[in-house]
Design a protein around this motif. Sequence first.
Motif, short mmCIF file in Angstrom:
data_model
loop_
_atom_site.label_atom_id
_atom_site.label_comp_id
_atom_site.label_asym_id
_atom_site.label_seq_id
_atom_site.Cartn_x
_atom_site.Cartn_y
_atom_site.Cartn_z
N ASN A 19 0.81 -1.21 0.00
CA ASN A 19 0.00 0.00 0.00
C ASN A 19 0.85 1.27 0.00
N GLU A 20 2.13 1.13 0.11
CA GLU A 20 3.03 2.26 0.20
C GLU A 20 3.42 2.73 -1.20
N GLU A 21 3.49 4.04 -1.38
CA GLU A 21 3.93 4.60 -2.66
C GLU A 21 5.42 4.34 -2.83
N ASN A 22 5.82 3.82 -3.97
CA ASN A 22 7.24 3.57 -4.22
C ASN A 22 7.95 4.88 -4.53
N LYS A 23 9.07 5.09 -3.86
CA LYS A 23 9.86 6.30 -4.05
C LYS A 23 11.19 5.92 -4.70
N TRP A 28 15.08 9.07 -1.93
CA TRP A 28 15.64 8.62 -0.65
C TRP A 28 16.98 9.30 -0.39
N GLU A 29 17.76 9.60 -1.44
CA GLU A 29 19.03 10.31 -1.25
C GLU A 29 18.80 11.72 -0.72
N GLU A 30 17.75 12.37 -1.18
CA GLU A 30 17.47 13.75 -0.81
C GLU A 30 16.80 13.88 0.55
N ASN A 31 16.19 12.82 1.06
CA ASN A 31 15.43 12.86 2.31
C ASN A 31 16.09 11.97 3.36
#
Length: 76
Positions: A19-23, A28-31
């Motif tokens: 159910n999670e949106e794929n990022k 992930w590098e920026e956050n």
Amino acid sequence: MKLLGVIALATLPFLAACNEENKSVEWWEENDQERKEKMAECRESEVSINCENARTADFRKRAIGTSETRNPIRLD
């Protein structure tokens, strides 16, 4: 009946991850904070695309560093 319950409990982490949106790896590098939190979740038992992308981003950040920690080669 107990076996059915065990199977249902074992599949919950996989269903939650669906159910999670794929990022992207770049996201992930920026956050940084979100990446650290996701990696902690992934260490528990979660297996998902986001876990893999967060791990890849973490690897890149450790291997390459950030623009502040890199020392570019100057050619002048």
